[in-house]
Design a protein around this motif. Structure first.
Motif, PDB file in Angstrom:
ATOM      1  N   MET A  18     -16.392  -4.998   1.286  1.00 30.79           N
ATOM      2  CA  MET A  18     -17.263  -6.167   1.339  1.00 30.79           C
ATOM      3  C   MET A  18     -18.254  -6.058   2.499  1.00 30.79           C
ATOM      4  SD  MET A  18     -17.321  -9.684   2.932  1.00 30.79           S
ATOM      5  CE  MET A  18     -16.047  -9.233   4.006  1.00 30.79           C
ATOM      6  N   LEU A  19     -17.775  -5.642   3.660  1.00 31.60           N
ATOM      7  CA  LEU A  19     -18.630  -5.539   4.838  1.00 31.60           C
ATOM      8  C   LEU A  19     -19.686  -4.446   4.669  1.00 31.60           C
ATOM      9  CD1 LEU A  19     -19.079  -6.719   7.638  1.00 31.60           C
ATOM     10  CD2 LEU A  19     -17.494  -5.017   8.533  1.00 31.60           C
ATOM     11  N   LYS A  20     -19.284  -3.296   4.114  1.00 30.61           N
ATOM     12  CA  LYS A  20     -20.249  -2.220   3.885  1.00 30.61           C
ATOM     13  C   LYS A  20     -21.340  -2.644   2.916  1.00 30.61           C
ATOM     14  CE  LYS A  20     -17.421   1.841   4.844  1.00 30.61           C
ATOM     15  NZ  LYS A  20     -16.775   3.036   4.298  1.00 30.61           N
ATOM     16  N   SER A  21     -20.961  -3.324   1.845  1.00 29.34           N
ATOM     17  CA  SER A  21     -21.979  -3.744   0.877  1.00 29.34           C
ATOM     18  C   SER A  21     -22.926  -4.766   1.500  1.00 29.34           C
ATOM     19  CB  SER A  21     -21.334  -4.300  -0.388  1.00 29.34           C
ATOM     20  OG  SER A  21     -20.675  -5.507  -0.126  1.00 29.34           O
ATOM     21  N   PHE A  22     -22.408  -5.661   2.325  1.00 29.13           N
ATOM     22  CA  PHE A  22     -23.256  -6.671   2.970  1.00 29.13           C
ATOM     23  C   PHE A  22     -24.207  -6.034   3.980  1.00 29.13           C
ATOM     24  CE2 PHE A  22     -23.704  -9.612   6.660  1.00 29.13           C
ATOM     25  CZ  PHE A  22     -24.578 -10.503   6.068  1.00 29.13           C
ATOM     26  N   VAL A  23     -23.680  -5.240   4.903  1.00 27.06           N
ATOM     27  CA  VAL A  23     -24.504  -4.680   5.981  1.00 27.06           C
ATOM     28  C   VAL A  23     -25.425  -3.582   5.461  1.00 27.06           C
ATOM     29  CG1 VAL A  23     -24.453  -3.561   8.226  1.00 27.06           C
ATOM     30  CG2 VAL A  23     -22.818  -5.343   7.719  1.00 27.06           C
ATOM     31  N   CYS A  24     -24.957  -2.772   4.524  1.00 30.88           N
ATOM     32  CA  CYS A  24     -25.833  -1.742   3.951  1.00 30.88           C
ATOM     33  C   CYS A  24     -26.933  -2.385   3.109  1.00 30.88           C
ATOM     34  CB  CYS A  24     -25.038  -0.740   3.135  1.00 30.88           C
ATOM     35  SG  CYS A  24     -23.995   0.305   4.178  1.00 30.88           S
ATOM     36  N   GLY A  25     -26.645  -3.526   2.513  1.00 32.06           N
ATOM     37  CA  GLY A  25     -27.682  -4.295   1.820  1.00 32.06           C
ATOM     38  C   GLY A  25     -28.739  -4.783   2.797  1.00 32.06           C
ATOM     39  N   VAL A  26     -28.318  -5.202   3.973  1.00 33.27           N
ATOM     40  CA  VAL A  26     -29.257  -5.613   5.018  1.00 33.27           C
ATOM     41  C   VAL A  26     -30.104  -4.416   5.451  1.00 33.27           C
ATOM     42  CG1 VAL A  26     -29.440  -6.450   7.392  1.00 33.27           C
ATOM     43  CG2 VAL A  26     -27.833  -7.525   5.830  1.00 33.27           C
ATOM     44  N   ALA A  27     -29.480  -3.254   5.575  1.00 32.02           N
ATOM     45  CA  ALA A  27     -30.215  -2.044   5.982  1.00 32.02           C
ATOM     46  C   ALA A  27     -31.250  -1.649   4.933  1.00 32.02           C
ATOM     47  CB  ALA A  27     -29.242  -0.893   6.214  1.00 32.02           C
ATOM     48  N   ASN A  28     -30.917  -1.792   3.663  1.00 36.50           N
ATOM     49  CA  ASN A  28     -31.838  -1.394   2.595  1.00 36.50           C
ATOM     50  C   ASN A  28     -32.948  -2.420   2.380  1.00 36.50           C
ATOM     51  OD1 ASN A  28     -30.332   0.900   2.146  1.00 36.50           O
ATOM     52  ND2 ASN A  28     -29.102  -0.039   0.536  1.00 36.50           N
ATOM     53  N   ASP A  29     -32.590  -3.687   2.308  1.00 38.56           N
ATOM     54  CA  ASP A  29     -33.558  -4.740   1.988  1.00 38.56           C
ATOM     55  C   ASP A  29     -34.284  -5.279   3.206  1.00 38.56           C
ATOM     56  OD1 ASP A  29     -32.474  -4.439  -0.516  1.00 38.56           O
ATOM     57  OD2 ASP A  29     -31.260  -6.263  -0.411  1.00 38.56           O
ATOM     58  N   GLY A  30     -33.591  -5.305   4.335  1.00 33.05           N
ATOM     59  CA  GLY A  30     -34.165  -5.923   5.522  1.00 33.05           C
ATOM     60  C   GLY A  30     -34.006  -7.421   5.520  1.00 33.05           C
ATOM     61  N   TYR A  31     -33.284  -7.955   4.549  1.00 30.22           N
ATOM     62  CA  TYR A  31     -33.098  -9.400   4.438  1.00 30.22           C
ATOM     63  C   TYR A  31     -31.629  -9.753   4.619  1.00 30.22           C
ATOM     64  CZ  TYR A  31     -32.432 -13.978   2.386  1.00 30.22           C
ATOM     65  OH  TYR A  31     -32.056 -15.275   2.189  1.00 30.22           O
ATOM     66  N   TYR A  32     -31.370 -10.825   5.314  1.00 27.52           N
ATOM     67  CA  TYR A  32     -30.017 -11.379   5.400  1.00 27.52           C
ATOM     68  C   TYR A  32     -30.132 -12.886   5.579  1.00 27.52           C
ATOM     69  CZ  TYR A  32     -30.870 -11.380  10.446  1.00 27.52           C
ATOM     70  OH  TYR A  32     -31.409 -11.581  11.683  1.00 27.52           O
ATOM     71  N   ASN A  33     -29.085 -13.561   5.178  1.00 34.53           N
ATOM     72  CA  ASN A  33     -29.017 -15.007   5.295  1.00 34.53           C
ATOM     73  C   ASN A  33     -28.597 -15.357   6.719  1.00 34.53           C
ATOM     74  OD1 ASN A  33     -28.577 -17.731   5.053  1.00 34.53           O
ATOM     75  ND2 ASN A  33     -27.218 -17.575   3.294  1.00 34.53           N
ATOM     76  N   ASP A  34     -29.371 -16.198   7.387  1.00 35.72           N
ATOM     77  CA  ASP A  34     -29.052 -16.589   8.760  1.00 35.72           C
ATOM     78  C   ASP A  34     -27.739 -17.356   8.857  1.00 35.72           C
ATOM     79  OD1 ASP A  34     -31.344 -15.426   9.687  1.00 35.72           O
ATOM     80  OD2 ASP A  34     -32.502 -17.282   9.709  1.00 35.72           O
ATOM     81  N   ASN A  35     -27.308 -17.960   7.756  1.00 40.19           N
ATOM     82  CA  ASN A  35     -26.091 -18.766   7.754  1.00 40.19           C
ATOM     83  C   ASN A  35     -24.907 -18.052   7.112  1.00 40.19           C
ATOM     84  OD1 ASN A  35     -27.440 -20.984   8.921  1.00 40.19           O
ATOM     85  ND2 ASN A  35     -28.275 -21.506   6.923  1.00 40.19           N
ATOM     86  N   ALA A  36     -25.030 -16.771   6.841  1.00 39.69           N
ATOM     87  CA  ALA A  36     -23.947 -16.034   6.177  1.00 39.69           C
ATOM     88  C   ALA A  36     -22.671 -16.124   7.001  1.00 39.69           C
ATOM     89  CB  ALA A  36     -24.341 -14.577   5.988  1.00 39.69           C
ATOM     90  N   THR A  37     -21.575 -16.390   6.313  1.00 39.86           N
ATOM     91  CA  THR A  37     -20.278 -16.563   6.966  1.00 39.86           C
ATOM     92  C   THR A  37     -19.232 -15.725   6.257  1.00 39.86           C
ATOM     93  OG1 THR A  37     -20.858 -18.831   7.580  1.00 39.86           O
ATOM     94  CG2 THR A  37     -18.528 -18.257   7.640  1.00 39.86           C
ATOM     95  N   ILE A  38     -18.426 -15.027   7.034  1.00 40.61           N
ATOM     96  CA  ILE A  38     -17.319 -14.242   6.494  1.00 40.61           C
ATOM     97  C   ILE A  38     -16.031 -15.012   6.755  1.00 40.61           C
ATOM     98  CG2 ILE A  38     -16.002 -12.104   6.701  1.00 40.61           C
ATOM     99  CD1 ILE A  38     -18.594 -10.722   7.536  1.00 40.61           C
TER     100      ILE A  38
END
Length: 157
Positions: free
Chosen positions: A75-95
């Motif tokens: 789950m963490l790899k898909s989230f952070v690698c998605g941030v690396a590829n897209d450059g977008y992340y949700n400011d309120n994302a919570t794990i």
């Protein structure tokens, strides 16, 4: 994206992420940290230049305290690698991690309110968006300090 620029050495990475060298080496040996996908650059046979995104990844990885971390790593790899590829992340994302950070049950949610739906008393909530924002802020400070250091060096010559 600025978070994927390789600018940190190992000592700086460990300081930013708040982990020990032994922990980091252990995670790298076990393949828990996808260095290439996070933008790290190999300088020599044994040295890397790390990114602030790698520091954020390590900080997020440190919240899991259990032995069975397959699901959390995926789950963490898909989230952070998605941030690396897209450059977008949700400011309120919570794990959310069940069993006080030791359980295999975990998930990433759009905000803290959605994470509360796990309805379990012993869940750890990690503000992933805040950690990524802090990494971006530290990168900006690093750039400013490097520019001012370059100006000082240039003026003394």
């Amino acid at each position: 994206m600025k978070l994927t620029e390789p600018v940190l050495n190992k000592a700086q990475l460990l300081k930013v992420a708040g982990i020990t060298s032994t922990t980091f080496n252990n995670w790298c040996l076990r393949g828990h940290i996808p260095l290439a996908q996070l933008g790290c650059e190999k300088v020599s046979l044994t040295r890397y230049k790390y990114t602030f995104l790698t520091a954020a990844y390590c900080a997020l990885l440190s919240y899991f305290r259990g032995n069975k971390r397959k699901i959390y790593l995926r789950m963490l790899k898909s989230f952070v690698c998605g941030v690396a590829n897209d450059g977008y992340y949700n400011d309120n994302a919570t794990i959310a991690i069940a069993n006080s950070g030791k359980g295999p049950d975990c998930g990433i949610f759009d905000n803290y309110g959605a994470a509360l739906d796990m309805r379990n008393l012993d869940v750890i909530y990690v503000d992933a968006g805040k950690i990524l924002n802090k990494a971006l802020e530290l990168h900006k400070q690093h750039e400013v300090s490097n520019k001012s250091a370059n100006k000082k060096v240039g003026s003394t010559l």
